[in-house]
Each structure stands twice: as C-alpha cells, then as structure tokens.
Write an enzyme that holds these catalytic residues in place. Structure first.
Site, PDB file in Angstrom:
ATOM      1  N   ALA A   1       0.812  -1.220   0.000  1.00  0.00           N
ATOM      2  CA  ALA A   1       0.000   0.000   0.000  1.00  0.00           C
ATOM      3  C   ALA A   1       0.847   1.272   0.000  1.00  0.00           C
ATOM      4  CB  ALA A   1      -0.945  -0.015   1.201  1.00  0.00           C
TER       5      ALA A   1
ATOM      6  N   LYS B   1      -1.656 -17.142  -0.426  1.00  0.00           N
ATOM      7  CA  LYS B   1      -0.251 -16.723  -0.325  1.00  0.00           C
ATOM      8  C   LYS B   1       0.087 -16.201   1.070  1.00  0.00           C
ATOM      9  CE  LYS B   1      -1.372 -12.187  -0.659  1.00  0.00           C
ATOM     10  NZ  LYS B   1      -1.033 -11.104   0.289  1.00  0.00           N
TER      11      LYS B   1
END
Length: 456
Positions: A229, A279
């Site tokens: 982010a 993941k």
C-alpha cells in the site's frame, strides 16, 4: 489541459480524468448535480490508500463525486505513535505546511508532549493511517457513523479484514432495505473462511458480502494484486486485477487505472480471491524461516521451492485451469515475502518480539490475515471426502497430508503444540518428497474439486 495517452493505456490530464468519471456516472445513472458517492469501509493501510488514490485523482471534481472513508471512532493513538507521527510530520515540509495552514499542527505538538490524546479517525482526516504512519496521505473525509456513510453510497469499497467483513455487512443490510438500486461493491479483503457442513467449501469475502447484505454477486467485485500500500501511494509502478461481472469490471478497471497503477480485469472472481488468501499462509512461514536462519538465501530458497509446490498442488484442487493463476499467484506471493505484513509477523514470532497469545491484530500493522487462513485451509484440506491417492503408500489420504508446510504451520499457529522453530523441520525432513513430485502428481491426476468453491 489536454489529456495524453500513455503506452500502458492510462489517460493522464484533466480532460481524460473527467471523461472517465463522467463515463462511470452515466453507467450508474447519475444526473447533473447528483453526486457519485464512493465510500471506503475500513481504514487499514490498503483501504486508506485506495480512498486516497481516488481522492487525489477525482476529489477536485466536487460537483460530481464525493469520496469518504468510514472507520470506527474512539481508537486512541498511544504516546509512542504520536511522537513518531510528529517526527514524520516535521520531516516532510509539504505535510508540515499543510497542517499549519489547516491550523492542525498544534494538536500534534500537544500529543507529542503528552498533553493531548489523538484519535485514529481524527488523524485520518489529516491524512495519516494508524497502520502506516510513515506514509502521509492526502486529507480524507472521514465518517464515523456507519449508517451515514453507506445509506446512499453508489460504490462501497470493502477495506475490512475478512474476519470482520460478515459482521459489518450484516449491519449495512439494515440500511439498504428501502433502496431501489443496490450499490456496487469492490472488495479488497484477502482472507477466507472454511465451511465444513454440509460439504467442505471455501467462503470468500465477496461471498460473505452477498449473503450478509443481500447484494447480487454481479454487483460485487474483488480487486487484488502484488501490491504494498505505502509504495503504491508513493507512486511506485504497480498493477492489480479487478475480477467480477463484465458489466462492472471493465468500466471500473478504466476508472481506477492511473499512470502508475495499472488495473486489468478478469471474470474469475472467487478463484483470484482464494489465491489472495493462500499466499498469506505461506508468507508467515517464510518470515519464520528468514529470521531463524539469519536471512540465509539458501534456506529461504528451499522453503520457497516447497511452499510454491504446495500452492500449485492446492490450486489444482480449486480450479480446472490452474495454469492461468500461476503468474498472479507467484507475483502476489513474491511481494508478500519481500515486504508484506504476514512475512513480517512470521519474523517477529521467530525473533520472540511477538507472541501467539497477542492475537492476530497487531498495533501498527493491522490484521494478520494469514493466521485465520492457515486454519481454514488446513481444516478444509483435512476432510476425508476430499481424499487423493498417496503417490507412494497406495492409499487414499486427505490433501493436507501431502502439504507438510501447511500442516506444520497449523500445529504451530492454530494448535500451538509446536514451537516456531519447528518450521525448519519441514525443510530438513529427509522423508519429504521432492517438490517436483508433488507438482507432477497434481498435474497427472483428476484433482479438481469444484465443490471446494461451491460449484456443482
């Protein structure tokens, strides 16, 4: 300003941006003077950055669009974080000047001195996300009343952790009962739940939203990709993929696309969502291995070989065409291992700086989604009804028995019956099969279990 088209297909310049906004407004049936209302629910790092990207791109068209963020009120900023926040502000001249102009600088001085308590929603209005204080954002319009935030929203962005998604969207459904049209929802959540009855299956955040809020699946999309982010907001080149119905994914991909943030589209919503959760499972183990071996490149590569073979094995259970997911899954895994919060969490556990009894919501990082995902994937893949043929023992076994790293992570993180250091045994076990054999086995058998994703 005359817009310019980049080679990646993005449009830059005032006219191009406004045209994309107008195009989405028309699709949503907005008339002149009627604001397109976008609200991000949840203010973690990615949810806040996503709202800030939209605010930077479209926020100056005040007569056409309104962009807001909802977060719960009352979350206090501790003294240590306030001191760090003060240092960040003073290291950035642009941020310092902005706060002084807004007459907001003094409260950060007082908070640093311990004379005032700051709150998370308060600093978000000034452009600071509590989970990412080192990356100042643009000022955001923040609402702390959930009903006020969503009752007439046209687009709702789910920036909540998957563990909170169902509860909040059940609340939202109460405010939408009298709406003529349902909103479009973009979910950023990466996490899953397991449902074992009547048949074992995965429940994703978009499925939680549909059942909790009564929104049809064609109005719910998932956006994910190999992204950090803070780096996206600092304009590092990034890409993502928005998945869902053709009606919304293509226009939204165009609307969200920026010169440094390329958004593609895909119809396979649920499978991409599941891969986003998968993941995170193996990222925690990667962080453990890195810390326990003093960042040994050899040990990390051994772990990577085994964990990717398990992920490939699992994707063959989940989808009929797993090869289409290989690129996105590996890219998302790679960035998470490099700098994601789940890998960081594994490192901190191995170093003894965090303990399991501290829970999965960590100060300054937010929710560690991989913990619940470990439990969900292991419990699902342990079900006898999903059994596969063992390659050597000539008997049927649950798929989890062929995923030794997943099994070890479950015993460390969920059952808490093994020490963190035991993850290394999954790499040093002489009886473990060559990871190539696990991949070959998945490719050579009819492994696909459509029921896992709720398909007939």
């Amino acid at each position: 300003m005359v817009g310019s088209v980049h080679v990646n297909g993005s449009v830059n310049g005032g006219n191009g941006t406004e045209e994309r906004l107008d195009e989405l407004r028309r699709l949503l049936g907005k008339s002149e003077g009627d604001l397109l209302k976008i609200v991000s629910i949840g203010a973690g790092a990615w949810g806040s950055v996503f709202a800030a990207l939209l605010q930077d791109a479209y926020g100056h068209f005040r007569e056409k669009v309104q962009i807001r963020v909802w977060r719960r009120p009352g979350r206090a900023v501790d003294r240590c974080t306030a001191e760090h926040l003060f240092d960040v502000i003073n290291s950035r001249e642009d941020v310092l000047r902005r706060l002084i102009r807004r007459c907001a600088y003094l409260k950060y001085v007082e908070a640093r001195l311990g004379d005032r308590t700051l709150y998370a929603d308060e600093i978000l209005r000034d452009g600071f996300c509590l989970n990412m204080v080192d990356t100042p954002l643009c000022p955001l319009k923040v609402v702390t009343n959930l009903q006020e935030a969503v009752w007439d929203a046209d687009i709702v962005v789910n920036g909540l952790p998957s563990t909170e998604t169902r509860e909040v969207f059940e609340e939202l459904s109460k405010y939408w009962k009298e709406r003529i049209s349902v909103p479009v929802i973009i979910s950023l959540a990466k996490g899953i739940e397991a449902s074992l009855d009547p048949i074992p299956r995965i429940i994703t955040p978009t499925q939680m939203i549909s059942s909790a809020a009564g929104v049809p699946t064609e109005n719910i999309l998932y956006l994910g990709g190999p992204n950090i982010a803070s780096e996206i907001y600092n304009k590092e080149y990034a890409n993502a993929r928005i998945c869902g119905s053709n009606k919304w994914r293509k226009p939204l991909a165009k609307f969200l696309r920026q010169p440094h943030f390329i958004v593609w589209d895909n119809s396979d919503l649920v499978t991409h969502e599941v891969m986003g959760g998968l993941k995170n499972v193996y990222a925690i183990g990667a962080g453990m291995v890195a810390a326990l071996t003093n960042e040994s490149a050899t040990s990390k590569s051994v772990y990577f070989a085994h964990c990717t073979s398990e992920m490939i094995f699992i994707t063959h259970l989940l989808t009929e065409q797993p090869e289409k997911l290989a690129g996105p899954l590996l890219a998302d895994t790679y960035v998470t291992l490099l700098k994601g919060r789940n890998a960081w969490y594994g490192q901190m556990l191995a170093k003894g700086e965090l303990r399991l009894d501290m829970g999965d919501s960590i100060k300054g990082k937010g929710m560690i989604q991989g913990i619940s995902a470990v439990g969900a994937f292991f419990e699902l893949l342990s079900q006898p009804s999903l059994s596969v043929q063992h390659p050597e023992e000539n008997k049927q076994v649950a798929p989890a028995e062929l995923c030794p790293i997943l099994k070890r992570l479950y015993r460390i993180l969920i059952k808490r019956e093994l020490p963190v250091r035991d993850i290394l045994q999954a790499l040093r076990d002489e009886t473990m099969n060559d990871p190539r054999e696990r991949i070959e086995m998945a490719q050579s058998h009819a492994f696909y279990r459509p029921s896992l994703l709720g398909k007939p």
